[in-house]
Design an enzyme around this catalytic site. Structure first.
Site, PDB file in Angstrom:
ATOM      1  CG  HIS A 176      37.152  39.155  32.787  1.00 52.38           C
ATOM      2  ND1 HIS A 176      36.420  38.271  33.546  1.00 52.38           N
ATOM      3  CD2 HIS A 176      38.423  38.908  33.148  1.00 52.38           C
ATOM      4  CE1 HIS A 176      37.435  37.546  34.457  1.00 52.38           C
ATOM      5  NE2 HIS A 176      38.542  38.060  34.041  1.00 52.38           N
TER       6      HIS A 176
ATOM      7  CB  THR B 157      29.096  36.526  38.049  1.00 52.50           C
ATOM      8  OG1 THR B 157      29.072  37.660  38.090  1.00 52.50           O
ATOM      9  CG2 THR B 157      30.366  35.936  37.256  1.00 52.50           C
TER      10      THR B 157
ATOM     11  CE  LYS C  28      22.102  42.081  34.138  1.00 58.31           C
ATOM     12  NZ  LYS C  28      22.736  41.340  34.254  1.00 58.31           N
ATOM     13  NE  ARG C  29      29.014  50.144  36.922  1.00 56.70           N
ATOM     14  CZ  ARG C  29      30.133  50.763  36.863  1.00 56.70           C
ATOM     15  NH1 ARG C  29      31.171  50.160  37.900  1.00 56.70           N
ATOM     16  NH2 ARG C  29      30.595  51.706  36.406  1.00 56.70           N
TER      17      ARG C  29
ATOM     18  CE  LYS D 206      26.777  45.014  32.511  1.00 59.52           C
ATOM     19  NZ  LYS D 206      26.901  43.522  32.819  1.00 59.52           N
TER      20      LYS D 206
ATOM     21  CE  LYS E  12      27.592  37.122  42.412  1.00 51.72           C
ATOM     22  NZ  LYS E  12      28.029  38.720  42.217  1.00 51.72           N
TER      23      LYS E  12
HETATM   24  C1  26V Z   1      34.626  47.617  30.728  1.00 55.84           C
HETATM   25  C2  26V Z   1      34.633  48.919  30.207  1.00 55.84           C
HETATM   26  C3  26V Z   1      35.427  50.089  30.336  1.00 55.84           C
HETATM   27  C4  26V Z   1      35.574  51.152  29.327  1.00 55.84           C
HETATM   28  C5  26V Z   1      34.249  51.614  29.140  1.00 55.84           C
HETATM   29  C6  26V Z   1      33.336  50.424  28.515  1.00 55.84           C
HETATM   30  C7  26V Z   1      33.483  49.114  29.180  1.00 55.84           C
HETATM   31  C8  26V Z   1      32.691  48.181  29.344  1.00 55.84           C
HETATM   32  C9  26V Z   1      32.986  46.977  29.835  1.00 55.84           C
HETATM   33  C10 26V Z   1      34.074  46.798  30.778  1.00 55.84           C
HETATM   34  C11 26V Z   1      33.999  45.571  31.330  1.00 55.84           C
HETATM   35  C12 26V Z   1      35.439  45.103  31.733  1.00 55.84           C
HETATM   36  C13 26V Z   1      35.531  43.879  32.052  1.00 55.84           C
HETATM   37  C14 26V Z   1      34.578  43.180  33.007  1.00 55.84           C
HETATM   38  O1  26V Z   1      34.276  43.581  33.976  1.00 55.84           O
HETATM   39  N1  26V Z   1      34.094  42.379  32.445  1.00 55.84           N
HETATM   40  C15 26V Z   1      32.915  41.400  33.046  1.00 55.84           C
HETATM   41  O2  26V Z   1      33.662  40.205  33.767  1.00 55.84           O
HETATM   42  C16 26V Z   1      32.617  39.318  34.548  1.00 55.84           C
HETATM   43  C17 26V Z   1      33.303  38.338  34.965  1.00 55.84           C
HETATM   44  O3  26V Z   1      34.033  37.392  34.144  1.00 55.84           O
HETATM   45  C18 26V Z   1      31.649  38.935  33.397  1.00 55.84           C
HETATM   46  O4  26V Z   1      30.619  37.876  34.292  1.00 55.84           O
HETATM   47  C19 26V Z   1      30.762  40.018  32.712  1.00 55.84           C
HETATM   48  O5  26V Z   1      30.077  39.260  31.984  1.00 55.84           O
HETATM   49  C20 26V Z   1      31.914  40.754  32.148  1.00 55.84           C
HETATM   50  O6  26V Z   1      31.345  41.948  31.535  1.00 55.84           O
END
Ligand code: 26V
Length: 745
Positions: free
Chosen positions: A298, A591, A483-484, A489, A595
């Site tokens: 992801h 996602t 979004k986060r 982003k 929506k």
């Molecule tokens: C996690 C972390 C944790 C440590 C600090 C930086 C950081 C940055 C990003 C993440 C994302 C973790 C995985 C995630 O949530 N990915 C999201 O998954 C969605 C579903 O597939 C996708 O639509 C998003 O684009 C993707 O960011």
């Protein structure tokens, strides 16, 4: 399910003298009784979804809709003088951070709806994602005690099925809580709660503890192993009993999906169980695992790829550490025999420099590895997992994400759903492709759609006024970024764009400007300082703009507090323009973008993640695309110098200068830090996410959309084109792809 019986039960509920909480418990219990009365035989082949996050949101309306009693229940209770909307105060089950956790929830919904046997496993956190407040524009986090007021009537505790999990220094009980997921099949989400001692309880206390300290990392490893091992033991033991310890047929009966690397310990636990408890050889166990596991990636962000220090793993999970070391050697031998070069072996290896790469374990052991949008999968093949791809090309495939049209259209936009019912009958509800029958040039359709959009905007404005105390401009275009909060982003780029518009409006440079409201919603990870500074910056901008009589009838900014699933259900249908402006190559899919599309917002964004496929599906014309493309970024970075860039572009300099020139208060120096990150060489690459580089094109796109918005019919057509071409982004389609291409259900 006996619908008549449920209706009778609902009618029999007496509302007199009862609190909302009591009624919530009673109505939910009546529904649960019917749901649980459905006894379905476990099918011969099941898929198991391992995810450390499930962002379920509110279960009440969604379950009543699934049971087919929502409208009637509303009427029944209205007659009794009780408005079911009262349950909009019920807390979200926010056991996830963002996209990844919400995707898991959409997939459970779609699997049940499509009749696929998919069982979810995860953690029942005592506290979900923190609640966000603002104090002087700065984010303040509060614990999310989601069970306190309303309890959890949608789950059943299974005391008798608890499983002991052993760590070197403690033993923990994993107590299952089963949440039925109702649809054509009734599936289960099983969340484990850690019990046994105060130390044990900490394991399921919080979602994602900060993992930047030694202690945080250990806790995170414990969480990951805790739920993966509990799930795996249950599955393997049940199977072992049923098939008398003959695991040859295991891959025909079970298939596992790892939602990112967070449950990769399940692989090690599986190997441990087969070798230690069932006494199979390591080779045999690995070969069974290879036929059973699959992995979804992801993110390609390096800081988000899990690599655990083996000393930490050894300290609390010595047996698992041994298994990982054996797997390391096993893989290495396979690669040597297959003629891989030492460099390739190092690249793919399970362990490197004392750390275990959870992604490499996942790819090595998985039969299928998928990305979540076309471009993301391409990047996995060409970059992140290029060596694996070279040697195992058949493992890789794409499954573009999807979102459930039950929650993200039928529930959150009843008005639009009813318009579709009226135009098409009910068949679109089980196949969104039917929506293409709605003609987007038909004047009637356009005016009906525009009227619905206007209603959803009014509802949103009323909601925001009640929650935030801000009155939105009624005749403006609503432009949203929810979004986060993350640098990639680029909420910062939107902030700069707003300031740019603000200065232009002040200077009288935009005579034909259509009033615009920018709506933000975002939580920043509690330890992510720069993200928090960006929140504060945007709140400062909101104060400046909203307080300025020269512009505040034409430009407005609101940053809503505590953006969550339930807030999304209000914001998304009331939005005209969906901002999806990540630096190309960084957003795996997105996602939220889907929506918005489903609710007829146009996308204004970059060619990143699923935006590319959205624009394709809506027919290009309906959306506003700008900015550097994935294929251009490397080249741009060779010569890009942000300082020189602003020197050439004084209007942008004026905007970025506000970070340091005292326009906004900055006692802690956080805004200065954001500034330095854009310009200074001390950061490995200044303006790493090309915020300034893409800003001029972003502004251009915003102004084109602003001008075109004046043509009401044109804009409604663009919006309706999006809404009626969103079938591909239904999670029903996505889950069918998983079922057919990966799980073979
Ligand atoms: C996690 C972390 C944790 C440590 C600090 C930086 C950081 C940055 C990003 C993440 C994302 C973790 C995985 C995630 O949530 N990915 C999201 O998954 C969605 C579903 O597939 C996708 O639509 C998003 O684009 C993707 O960011």
């Amino acid at each position: 399910m006996n619908r008549d019986k449920l209706i009778e039960a609902l009618k029999a509920i007496d509302v007199a003298g009862k609190t909302k909480e009591e009624l919530y418990a009673e109505i939910s219990a009546a529904c649960m009784e019917e749901i649980l009365s459905e006894r379905q035989k476990a099918p011969a082949r099941c898929a198991y979804y391992f995810s450390v996050e499930y962002l379920m949101g509110r279960m009440f309306y969604n379950n009543l809709l699934a049971l087919g009693v929502l409208d009637e229940a509303r009427e029944i209770f209205a007659k009794k003088g009780f408005d079911l909307n009262a349950f909009e105060d019920v807390e979200d089950a926010a056991l996830g951070n963002g996209g990844l956790g919400r995707l898991a929830a959409c997939y459970l919904d779609s699997a049940a709806n499509e009749g696929y046997p998919l069982y979810g496993f995860g953690i029942r956190y005592k506290y979900g994602l923190f609640r966000q407040k603002f104090v002087n524009g700065e984010q303040v986090e509060e614990a999310d005690d989601w069970l306190r007021t309303w309890g959890d009537p949608w789950s059943v505790r299974k005391e008798s099925e608890k499983i002991e999990i052993n760590f070197a220094d403690m033993t923990v009980s994993a107590v299952p809580y089963d949440m039925p997921i109702y649809g054509k099949s009734v599936n289960t989400l099983r969340l484990f709660q850690a019990e046994g001692s105060p130390e044990a309880e900490k394991i399921s206390e919080y979602l994602y503890p900060a993992d930047d300290t030694e202690e945080g990392k250990l806790l995170r490893i414990r969480q990951e192993y805790f739920f993966s091992a509990a799930a795996m033991r249950q599955i393997v033991r049940d199977y072992g009993k049923k098939y008398s310890g003959n695991f040859g047929g295991f891959p025909e009966h079970c298939v596992f999906q790892l939602n990112d690397t967070h449950a990769v310990f399940a692989v090690a636990e599986f190997l441990r169980l087969l070798t230690k408890e069932y006494r199979f050889t390591f080779t045999y166990a690995v070969e069974i695992a290879k036929k059973t596991f699959n992995y979804t990636n992801h993110t390609i962000l390096p800081e988000a790829l899990e690599c655990w220090d083996m000393r930490l793993v050894e300290r609390i999970l010595p047996e698992i550490a041994q298994i990982l070391k054996r797997l390391h050697l096993y893989a290495k031998r396979e690669w040597e025999a297959g003629g891989c070069s030492p460099a390739e072996i190092a690249e793919m290896s399970v362990m490197r420099r004392g750390r275990v790469s959870m992604a490499n374990v996942a790819v090595f052991v998985s039969g299928k590895v998928n990305g979540v949008a076309e471009i993301h999968t391409k990047i996995l093949k060409a970059q992140l997992f290029s060596t694996f791809y070279k040697h195992y090309p058949y493992k890789f495939l794409n499954v573009t994400n999807g979102v459930t049209p039950r929650r993200w259209l039928m529930l959150c936009n009843e008005e639009l759903a009813r318009f579709y019912d009226k135009s098409l009958g009910l068949k679109w509800r089980s196949d969104l492709n039917e929506l293409r029958e709605i003609h987007c040039t038909n004047e009637n359709n356009l005016s009906e759609f525009a009227a619905i959009k206007a209603i959803k905007k009014q509802q949103l404005a009323a909601y925001i006024e009640s929650k935030e105390g801000v009155k939105l401009l009624p005749n403006a275009m609503y432009v949203t970024q929810v979004k986060r909060l993350h640098e990639y982003k680029r909420q910062l780029m939107t902030a700069f764009a707003i300031l740019h518009l603000y200065f232009d409006l002040k200077d009288g440079k935009l005579p034909d400007f259509t009033p615009m409201v920018f709506i933000f919603g975002a939580k920043a990870a509690s330890g992510y300082k720069r993200a928090k500074a960006i929140i504060k910056f945007i709140n400062d901008i909101a104060d400046l703009v909203n307080g300025d009589e020269d512009v505040n009838a034409r430009l407005q900014v609101v940053f809503v507090r505590n953006y969550d699933v339930s807030y999304a259900e209000k914001i998304i249908p009331g939005t005209d323009v969906s901002l999806q402006v990540s630096t190309a190559g960084f957003e795996a899919s997105g996602t939220g973008n889907m929506k918005f599309m489903m609710n007829g917002a146009v996308t204004l964004g970059t060619l990143d993640g699923a935006n590319i496929e959205i624009v394709d599906a809506a027919g290009g014309w309906g959306n506003y695309i700008f900015g550097a493309k994935v294929t251009e970024i490397e080249k741009i970075k060779e010569s890009y110098d942000p300082s020189e860039f602003v020197a050439q572009n004084l209007k942008i300099k004026r905007v970025t200068d506000t970070l340091t020139d005292g326009t906004f208060g900055d006692e802690g120096g956080e805004l200065k830090e954001v500034y330095r990150c854009l310009f200074e060489q001390t950061y490995n690459s200044p303006d790493h996410y090309l915020v300034l580089y893409d800003l001029p094109k972003y502004l251009e796109a915003l102004l084109i959309a602003n001008r075109e918005y004046q043509d009401k019919e044109l804009f409604a057509r663009k919006q309706l084109m999006n809404a009626t071409h969103s079938a591909y982004f239904s999670s029903d389609r996505a889950i069918r792809e998983y079922a057919e291409k990966i799980w073979d259900l």
